[in-house]
Motif scaffolding. Structure first.
Motif, PDB file in Angstrom:
ATOM      1  N   ASP A 173       0.778  -1.317   0.349  1.00  0.00           N
ATOM      2  CA  ASP A 173      -0.386  -0.434  -0.023  1.00  0.00           C
ATOM      3  C   ASP A 173       0.737   1.157   0.252  1.00  0.00           C
ATOM      4  O   ASP A 173       0.375   2.290  -0.591  1.00  0.00           O
ATOM      5  N   LEU A 213       4.210   1.127  -1.918  1.00  0.00           N
ATOM      6  CA  LEU A 213       4.893   0.898  -2.825  1.00  0.00           C
ATOM      7  C   LEU A 213       6.102   0.562  -2.265  1.00  0.00           C
ATOM      8  O   LEU A 213       7.021   0.867  -2.332  1.00  0.00           O
ATOM      9  N   ALA A 267       9.396   2.055  -4.377  1.00  0.00           N
ATOM     10  CA  ALA A 267       9.681   3.576  -4.482  1.00  0.00           C
ATOM     11  C   ALA A 267      10.475   4.623  -3.799  1.00  0.00           C
ATOM     12  O   ALA A 267      10.193   5.454  -3.663  1.00  0.00           O
ATOM     13  N   GLY A 268      11.106   4.175  -3.261  1.00  0.00           N
ATOM     14  CA  GLY A 268      12.747   4.461  -2.105  1.00  0.00           C
ATOM     15  C   GLY A 268      11.992   4.397  -0.875  1.00  0.00           C
ATOM     16  O   GLY A 268      11.026   3.692  -0.159  1.00  0.00           O
ATOM     17  N   SER A 269      13.680   5.209  -0.268  1.00  0.00           N
ATOM     18  CA  SER A 269      12.897   5.404   0.843  1.00  0.00           C
ATOM     19  C   SER A 269      12.002   6.169   1.888  1.00  0.00           C
ATOM     20  O   SER A 269      11.497   6.870   1.009  1.00  0.00           O
ATOM     21  N   ILE A 300       9.434   8.734   2.146  1.00  0.00           N
ATOM     22  CA  ILE A 300       9.643  10.194   2.545  1.00  0.00           C
ATOM     23  C   ILE A 300       9.135  10.178   3.695  1.00  0.00           C
ATOM     24  O   ILE A 300       8.956  11.296   4.640  1.00  0.00           O
ATOM     25  N   ALA A 301       8.024   9.648   4.059  1.00  0.00           N
ATOM     26  CA  ALA A 301       7.451  10.592   4.991  1.00  0.00           C
ATOM     27  C   ALA A 301       7.771  10.484   6.668  1.00  0.00           C
ATOM     28  O   ALA A 301       7.282  11.378   7.778  1.00  0.00           O
ATOM     29  N   TYR A 330       8.544  -0.340 -10.213  1.00  0.00           N
ATOM     30  CA  TYR A 330       9.375   1.018 -10.326  1.00  0.00           C
ATOM     31  C   TYR A 330      10.203   0.793  -8.770  1.00  0.00           C
ATOM     32  O   TYR A 330       9.924  -0.338  -8.017  1.00  0.00           O
ATOM     33  N   GLY A 376      15.128   5.648  -5.866  1.00  0.00           N
ATOM     34  CA  GLY A 376      15.326   5.832  -4.925  1.00  0.00           C
ATOM     35  C   GLY A 376      15.680   4.465  -4.433  1.00  0.00           C
ATOM     36  O   GLY A 376      16.950   3.711  -4.822  1.00  0.00           O
ATOM     37  N   PRO A 390      14.741   9.399  -8.197  1.00  0.00           N
ATOM     38  CA  PRO A 390      14.582  10.796  -7.737  1.00  0.00           C
ATOM     39  C   PRO A 390      14.370  12.125  -7.381  1.00  0.00           C
ATOM     40  O   PRO A 390      13.895  13.023  -6.946  1.00  0.00           O
ATOM     41  N   GLU A 391      15.423  11.540  -6.137  1.00  0.00           N
ATOM     42  CA  GLU A 391      16.241  12.622  -5.313  1.00  0.00           C
ATOM     43  C   GLU A 391      16.117  14.170  -5.122  1.00  0.00           C
ATOM     44  O   GLU A 391      15.765  14.733  -4.274  1.00  0.00           O
ATOM     45  N   LEU A 445      13.232  15.908  -4.505  1.00  0.00           N
ATOM     46  CA  LEU A 445      13.218  16.282  -3.342  1.00  0.00           C
ATOM     47  C   LEU A 445      13.822  16.964  -2.295  1.00  0.00           C
ATOM     48  O   LEU A 445      13.796  17.319  -1.262  1.00  0.00           O
ATOM     49  N   LEU A 471      16.654  16.312  -2.562  1.00  0.00           N
ATOM     50  CA  LEU A 471      17.826  15.201  -1.944  1.00  0.00           C
ATOM     51  C   LEU A 471      19.432  14.544  -3.035  1.00  0.00           C
ATOM     52  O   LEU A 471      19.203  15.396  -4.312  1.00  0.00           O
ATOM     53  N   MET A 529      12.081   8.652 -15.144  1.00  0.00           N
ATOM     54  CA  MET A 529      12.623   7.413 -14.775  1.00  0.00           C
ATOM     55  C   MET A 529      13.269   6.418 -15.986  1.00  0.00           C
ATOM     56  O   MET A 529      13.246   6.984 -17.386  1.00  0.00           O
TER      57      MET A 529
HETATM   58  N1  COA Z   1       7.433   7.267   0.387  1.00  0.00           N
HETATM   59  C1  COA Z   1       6.267   7.452   1.107  1.00  0.00           C
HETATM   60  N2  COA Z   1       5.388   6.768   0.745  1.00  0.00           N
HETATM   61  C2  COA Z   1       5.455   6.408  -0.844  1.00  0.00           C
HETATM   62  C3  COA Z   1       6.797   6.998  -0.931  1.00  0.00           C
HETATM   63  C4  COA Z   1       8.132   6.744  -0.452  1.00  0.00           C
HETATM   64  N3  COA Z   1       9.121   6.696  -0.957  1.00  0.00           N
HETATM   65  N4  COA Z   1       6.464   6.489  -2.572  1.00  0.00           N
HETATM   66  C5  COA Z   1       4.863   6.141  -2.778  1.00  0.00           C
HETATM   67  N5  COA Z   1       4.728   5.768  -1.282  1.00  0.00           N
HETATM   68  C6  COA Z   1       2.609   6.130  -0.897  1.00  0.00           C
HETATM   69  C7  COA Z   1       2.370   7.175  -1.149  1.00  0.00           C
HETATM   70  O1  COA Z   1       2.115   8.547  -0.292  1.00  0.00           O
HETATM   71  C8  COA Z   1       1.178   6.466  -1.031  1.00  0.00           C
HETATM   72  O2  COA Z   1       0.776   6.567   0.239  1.00  0.00           O
HETATM   73  P1  COA Z   1      -1.021   6.909   0.416  1.00  0.00           P
HETATM   74  O3  COA Z   1      -2.227   6.389  -0.759  1.00  0.00           O
HETATM   75  O4  COA Z   1      -1.270   7.249   1.120  1.00  0.00           O
HETATM   76  O5  COA Z   1      -1.350   8.351  -0.077  1.00  0.00           O
HETATM   77  C9  COA Z   1       0.795   5.317  -1.879  1.00  0.00           C
HETATM   78  O6  COA Z   1       2.361   5.291  -1.807  1.00  0.00           O
HETATM   79  C10 COA Z   1       0.998   4.844  -3.186  1.00  0.00           C
HETATM   80  O7  COA Z   1       1.789   6.345  -4.195  1.00  0.00           O
HETATM   81  P2  COA Z   1       1.121   6.700  -4.884  1.00  0.00           P
HETATM   82  O8  COA Z   1       2.549   8.297  -5.648  1.00  0.00           O
HETATM   83  O9  COA Z   1      -0.474   7.242  -4.858  1.00  0.00           O
HETATM   84  O10 COA Z   1       1.312   6.326  -6.128  1.00  0.00           O
HETATM   85  P3  COA Z   1       1.117   6.402  -8.307  1.00  0.00           P
HETATM   86  O11 COA Z   1       0.689   4.888  -9.239  1.00  0.00           O
HETATM   87  O12 COA Z   1      -0.100   7.485  -8.018  1.00  0.00           O
HETATM   88  O13 COA Z   1       2.407   6.981  -8.394  1.00  0.00           O
HETATM   89  C11 COA Z   1       5.418   6.939  -8.146  1.00  0.00           C
HETATM   90  C12 COA Z   1       4.127   6.507  -8.221  1.00  0.00           C
HETATM   91  C13 COA Z   1       6.365   5.505  -8.003  1.00  0.00           C
HETATM   92  C14 COA Z   1       5.502   7.325  -9.323  1.00  0.00           C
HETATM   93  C15 COA Z   1       4.588   7.766  -6.736  1.00  0.00           C
HETATM   94  O14 COA Z   1       4.432   7.283  -5.657  1.00  0.00           O
HETATM   95  C16 COA Z   1       6.491   8.247  -6.329  1.00  0.00           C
HETATM   96  O15 COA Z   1       7.165   9.456  -6.974  1.00  0.00           O
HETATM   97  N6  COA Z   1       6.722   8.407  -5.193  1.00  0.00           N
HETATM   98  C17 COA Z   1       7.983   8.498  -4.617  1.00  0.00           C
HETATM   99  C18 COA Z   1       9.651   8.751  -5.556  1.00  0.00           C
HETATM  100  C19 COA Z   1      10.791   8.835  -4.906  1.00  0.00           C
HETATM  101  O16 COA Z   1      10.294  10.090  -5.253  1.00  0.00           O
HETATM  102  N7  COA Z   1      11.714   8.179  -4.604  1.00  0.00           N
HETATM  103  C20 COA Z   1      13.066   8.528  -3.570  1.00  0.00           C
HETATM  104  C21 COA Z   1      12.550   8.499  -2.098  1.00  0.00           C
HETATM  105  S1  COA Z   1      14.407   9.060  -1.294  1.00  0.00           S
END
Ligand code: COA
Length: 260
Positions: free
Chosen positions: A23, A25, A64-66, A68-69, A107, A110, A133-134, A137, A139, A167
């Motif tokens: 949930d 990712l 989808a990465g470390s 972020i929350a 995916y 990060g 993609p940092e 953000l 970073l 990507m």
């Molecule tokens: N950290 C924390 N939560 C993440 C996350 C991350 N790296 N990547 C995805 N999630 C969470 C989203 O916040 C969402 O949570 P929610 O349903 O409680 O709101 C859930 O995973 C689904 O992600 P969502 O963004 O809605 O999916 P999407 O299909 O629209 O997009 C991505 C997919 C991968 C393009 C997008 O999630 C994204 O860009 N993620 C971050 C990638 C990133 O920057 N990674 C480097 C981190 S240092």
């Protein structure tokens, strides 16, 4: 073994670790990294395991990465602590004496991409997407991306990926040498298991020697690497499997390795 963020199973010498926060990712928080260290510590010390697979639950993402929350409100001291947790897991996985295959269906961004870089081999679905993609953000990669990605695909392409944060698709990842193989989504796990089964039939201690020598090539200068190769090869000659391999060749039969 029970984990809150991972699934673990073992069959016929193959351990399968599954990241299990679909949930989110499979975002990698400190609990995931701590549990990854624990599970791979067990795998390393389990003589029944010959090969490990790292994969992930859910339709969309390997990871989808470390998280972020979790990182959002951290200061420099907290992030340093988090990065130490990441390094403990990543460095241990990278140095595991057993072959590791990352199986990537979606995916790998990060920390997800960086985690896959700690594995020996990467097999992915045609639908996989890779990136660091940092930059978007504010970073830079903090789980080894500036180092392991650069060593794997070179500085120019690494800079392109890290500077733009864009990507890349599976075909591009294959072209760059970021992945070993791209397969149709429905064939992904079948193909990974075929690789794992093949490697499980080799000599474990000899594979460990090959891994140590190759990792030394990645991490050091040529003379150090060649010295390591000589020592590792000499150690192979201390194994029963080396004797068995050469005896089997001379006797025109298939070698049966005992991992000794
Ligand atoms: N950290 C924390 N939560 C993440 C996350 C991350 N790296 N990547 C995805 N999630 C969470 C989203 O916040 C969402 O949570 P929610 O349903 O409680 O709101 C859930 O995973 C689904 O992600 P969502 O963004 O809605 O999916 P999407 O299909 O629209 O997009 C991505 C997919 C991968 C393009 C997008 O999630 C994204 O860009 N993620 C971050 C990638 C990133 O920057 N990674 C480097 C981190 S240092």
């Amino acid at each position: 073994m029970t984990y809150s963020t991972l699934l673990y199973e073992k069959k016929d010498g193959i351990a399968v670790v599954t990241l299990n926060r679909p949930d989110k990712l499979n975002a990698l928080n400190s609990t995931v990294y701590t549990e990854l260290y624990d599970v791979f510590f067990s795998i390393e010390n389990d003589p029944e395991v010959r090969v490990a697979i790292l994969t992930a639950a859910g339709e969309k993402a390997f990871a989808a990465g470390s998280d972020i929350a979790e990182m959002q409100n951290m200061g420099p001291l907290e992030i340093q602590h988090f990065m130490a947790t990441i390094r403990k897991a990543s460095d241990f996985i990278y140095a595991l004496t057993k072959p590791m295959i990352a199986v990537i269906h979606g995916y790998a961004l990060g920390g997800g991409c960086e985690l896959s870089l700690c594995c020996d081999l990467r097999i992915c679905s045609e639908k996989a997407r890779f990136g660091q993609p940092e930059i978007n953000l504010g970073l830079i990669p903090g789980a080894g991306g500036t180092q392991r990605l650069t060593r794997l695909i070179g500085a120019a392409k690494s800079k392109e990926i890290i500077y733009t944060g864009d990507m890349i698709d599976a075909a591009t990842a294959l072209e760059l040498g970021l992945v070993n193989k791209v397969v149709a989504p429905e064939k992904l796990m079948e193909e990974a298991m075929a690789w794992a089964t093949k490697l499980a039939g080799k000599s474990g201690p000899v594979l460990a020697m090959a891994k140590m020598a190759i990792n030394t090539a990645v991490d050091s200068d040529l003379t150090t690497g060649l010295n390591m190769e000589t020592k590792c090869n000499a150690l192979c000659f201390a194994t029963d499997d080396c004797k068995e391999g050469m005896d089997a060749f001379m006797e025109k039969r298939k070698a049966v390795f005992k991992n000794k």
